[in-house]
Design a protein around this motif. Structure first.
Motif, mmCIF file in Angstrom:
data_model
loop_
_atom_site.group_PDB
_atom_site.id
_atom_site.type_symbol
_atom_site.label_atom_id
_atom_site.label_comp_id
_atom_site.label_asym_id
_atom_site.label_seq_id
_atom_site.Cartn_x
_atom_site.Cartn_y
_atom_site.Cartn_z
ATOM 1 N N SER A 1 12.842 -0.273 11.200
ATOM 2 C CA SER A 1 11.996 0.898 11.053
ATOM 3 C C SER A 1 11.955 1.386 9.610
ATOM 4 C CB SER A 1 12.524 2.009 11.976
ATOM 5 O OG SER A 1 11.756 3.176 11.845
ATOM 6 N N MET A 2 13.113 1.400 8.966
ATOM 7 C CA MET A 2 13.190 1.883 7.584
ATOM 8 C C MET A 2 12.436 0.948 6.643
ATOM 9 S SD MET A 2 15.240 4.664 7.583
ATOM 10 C CE MET A 2 16.461 4.817 6.287
ATOM 11 N N VAL A 3 12.657 -0.350 6.792
ATOM 12 C CA VAL A 3 11.991 -1.314 5.922
ATOM 13 C C VAL A 3 10.484 -1.276 6.142
ATOM 14 C CG1 VAL A 3 11.731 -3.770 5.388
ATOM 15 C CG2 VAL A 3 14.018 -2.789 5.707
ATOM 16 N N ALA A 4 10.068 -1.174 7.394
ATOM 17 C CA ALA A 4 8.632 -1.137 7.696
ATOM 18 C C ALA A 4 7.962 0.064 7.032
ATOM 19 C CB ALA A 4 8.406 -1.106 9.205
ATOM 20 N N LEU A 5 8.643 1.201 7.028
ATOM 21 C CA LEU A 5 8.066 2.401 6.412
ATOM 22 C C LEU A 5 7.916 2.211 4.894
ATOM 23 C CD1 LEU A 5 7.114 5.305 6.336
ATOM 24 C CD2 LEU A 5 9.527 6.036 6.335
ATOM 25 N N ALA A 6 8.984 1.776 4.235
ATOM 26 C CA ALA A 6 8.914 1.591 2.783
ATOM 27 C C ALA A 6 7.889 0.530 2.423
ATOM 28 C CB ALA A 6 10.288 1.221 2.236
ATOM 29 N N TRP A 7 7.859 -0.548 3.200
ATOM 30 C CA TRP A 7 6.928 -1.642 2.911
ATOM 31 C C TRP A 7 5.483 -1.196 3.138
ATOM 32 C CZ3 TRP A 7 5.369 -5.237 0.190
ATOM 33 C CH2 TRP A 7 4.487 -6.234 0.624
ATOM 34 N N ALA A 8 5.237 -0.396 4.171
ATOM 35 C CA ALA A 8 3.881 0.116 4.398
ATOM 36 C C ALA A 8 3.436 0.961 3.219
ATOM 37 C CB ALA A 8 3.838 0.929 5.698
ATOM 38 N N ASP A 9 4.324 1.809 2.726
ATOM 39 C CA ASP A 9 3.976 2.657 1.583
ATOM 40 C C ASP A 9 3.730 1.816 0.341
ATOM 41 O OD1 ASP A 9 3.854 5.464 0.382
ATOM 42 O OD2 ASP A 9 5.342 4.494 -0.907
ATOM 43 N N ALA A 10 4.614 0.838 0.079
ATOM 44 C CA ALA A 10 4.453 -0.005 -1.106
ATOM 45 C C ALA A 10 3.175 -0.829 -1.015
ATOM 46 C CB ALA A 10 5.666 -0.928 -1.251
ATOM 47 N N ARG A 11 2.916 -1.368 0.167
ATOM 48 C CA ARG A 11 1.734 -2.217 0.351
ATOM 49 C C ARG A 11 0.449 -1.421 0.142
ATOM 50 N NH1 ARG A 11 2.771 -3.342 5.148
ATOM 51 N NH2 ARG A 11 1.026 -2.409 6.292
ATOM 52 N N CYS A 12 0.435 -0.202 0.676
ATOM 53 C CA CYS A 12 -0.772 0.625 0.541
ATOM 54 C C CYS A 12 -0.911 1.178 -0.874
ATOM 55 C CB CYS A 12 -0.725 1.767 1.553
ATOM 56 S SG CYS A 12 -0.790 1.217 3.276
ATOM 57 N N ARG A 13 0.210 1.574 -1.461
ATOM 58 C CA ARG A 13 0.184 2.185 -2.798
ATOM 59 C C ARG A 13 -0.335 1.201 -3.848
ATOM 60 N NH1 ARG A 13 3.535 6.650 -4.699
ATOM 61 N NH2 ARG A 13 4.393 6.652 -2.596
ATOM 62 N N PHE A 14 0.019 -0.091 -3.688
ATOM 63 C CA PHE A 14 -0.354 -1.087 -4.697
ATOM 64 C C PHE A 14 -1.406 -2.073 -4.188
ATOM 65 C CE2 PHE A 14 3.796 0.453 -6.071
ATOM 66 C CZ PHE A 14 3.540 0.711 -7.412
ATOM 67 N N SER A 15 -2.027 -1.748 -3.064
ATOM 68 C CA SER A 15 -3.123 -2.552 -2.530
ATOM 69 C C SER A 15 -2.735 -4.029 -2.402
ATOM 70 C CB SER A 15 -4.368 -2.406 -3.425
ATOM 71 O OG SER A 15 -5.512 -2.906 -2.782
ATOM 72 N N VAL A 16 -1.569 -4.278 -1.819
ATOM 73 C CA VAL A 16 -1.092 -5.647 -1.621
ATOM 74 C C VAL A 16 -1.848 -6.261 -0.445
ATOM 75 C CG1 VAL A 16 0.899 -7.095 -1.100
ATOM 76 C CG2 VAL A 16 1.191 -5.031 -2.493
ATOM 77 N N PRO A 17 -2.516 -7.396 -0.624
ATOM 78 C CA PRO A 17 -3.269 -8.004 0.478
ATOM 79 C C PRO A 17 -2.382 -8.329 1.679
ATOM 80 C CG PRO A 17 -3.915 -8.978 -1.612
ATOM 81 C CD PRO A 17 -2.707 -8.131 -1.892
ATOM 82 N N THR A 18 -2.789 -7.862 2.846
ATOM 83 C CA THR A 18 -2.033 -8.126 4.060
ATOM 84 C C THR A 18 -1.977 -9.616 4.365
ATOM 85 O OG1 THR A 18 -2.743 -5.980 4.932
ATOM 86 C CG2 THR A 18 -1.849 -7.547 6.512
ATOM 87 N N GLY A 19 -3.008 -10.349 3.928
ATOM 88 C CA GLY A 19 -3.048 -11.784 4.191
ATOM 89 C C GLY A 19 -1.844 -12.527 3.643
#
Length: 325
Positions: A122-140
């Motif tokens: 849960s903790m990793v998913a939250l941080a990773w979601a924020d990082a992915r969205c903040r830096f526009s990391v492609p989900t692919g």
């Protein structure tokens, strides 16, 4: 813009096509709406995972500005959890492990993860979601990484280097491509270099971990190249370091170093503030090859590494080279 491979190896065009396809899955940068205290705790959890699992990555990511440092460690934690689901599964049934991996996929790639219980996932998913969205990391790229790790549930041998390069793309090049979005880069012409660096890093892992992988029932060495050097799995099982093995390892290390040489110009295509960190990660990993050589190519009875003093002594030179790019 069409990007061409930086050399003519057959596997490169395929991997570059995969990278370009996933590149198109980026979304506009935004912030996850969540309690700040919960988010900070999630990022601290990722930092702890990174520090415990990879001193090299922890050191290299520490060279980034604070916001990018946190995101890079969230990326590492996402990759580590993904890998651990397969490598540390207590179930002998690959179906159960794959089901766990799919549960993690849904949680880790949810742009609005449900936070509850404060567990590691849960903790990793939250941080990773924020990082992915903040830096526009492609989900692919994250999808490709999970698919690449899932290969270990079914495949334990690779016939050729081309097949091994495809595997390396899934578990390593994707990491570099995601990191590239966090540190910032000049344009699509950086993709081939990132792809190659990922293959180089994973091949270093493979050469370092022959002994431990064998004990886990895996052999990530090209079967046709083992045969060309008159080596068999019986030689690996016997942990035999002889003239044939030394010649085989010299061949592998020479190619690995060439991959690094081809990839390193891509460091200059990163944002200035990220060049030192990525250059450090690459050069410190490449130094593992020197350690393998210095210990007579014995990767069966010891794990090649670069000690803390060795890492720190290399940083000034890496910094100087990164500034001159």
């Amino acid at each position: 813009m069409t990007v061409h491979p930086i050399s003519q190896h057959p596997w490169e065009a395929t991997l570059l096509t995969w990278a370009q396809h996933a590149q198109g899955t980026a979304i506009p940068a935004h912030h996850v709406q969540v309690d700040r205290g919960a988010l900070d705790a999630a990022y601290r959890c990722c930092a702890q995972i990174t520090r415990a699992a990879s001193k090299t990555f922890y050191l290299a990511s520490g060279l980034l500005p604070s916001e990018k440092r946190r995101a890079a460690r969230a990326l590492y934690a996402f990759c580590r959890v993904t890998d651990n689901i397969v490598d540390e599964s207590e179930s002998p049934d690959p179906v159960e492990t794959r089901a766990a991996l799919e549960r993690w996929r849904r949680l880790a790639l949810d742009p609005h993860p449900v936070i509850g219980g404060g567990g590691t996932w849960s903790m990793v998913a939250l941080a990773w979601a924020d990082a992915r969205c903040r830096f526009s990391v492609p989900t692919g790229y994250a999808e490709q990484l999970i698919d690449g790790v899932a290969r270990d549930l079914e495949r334990k041998r690779y016939s050729t280097f081309d097949e091994l390069a495809a595997y390396s793309y899934g578990v390593a090049s994707t990491v570099g491509l995601m990191a590239m979005h966090i540190v910032g880069y000049a344009g699509e012409h950086a993709l081939p270099h990132a792809v190659k660096l990922g293959v180089a890093l994973q091949m270093t892992n493979i050469l370092r971990d022959v002994g431990s992988d064998w004990r886990a029932g895996r052999l990530y060495l090209p079967q046709d190249e083992l045969e060309a050097f008159d080596l068999s799995e019986a030689d690996i099982a016997a942990r035999r370091v002889d003239g044939r093995w030394r010649a085989f390892m010299r061949f592998q290390i020479d190619r690995n170093r060439q991959l690094y040489a081809d990839a390193m110009p891509g460091i200059a295509l990163l944002n200035m503030e990220g060049r030192f960190a990525i250059g450090a990660a690459a050069e410190l990993y490449r130094a593992i090859l020197d350690d393998i050589e210095q210990h007579d190519y014995d990767v069966f009875n010891r794990r090649a590494h670069v000690g803390t003093l060795g890492k720190l002594s290399r940083l000034p030179g890496i910094w100087w080279r990164s500034r001159g790019m």
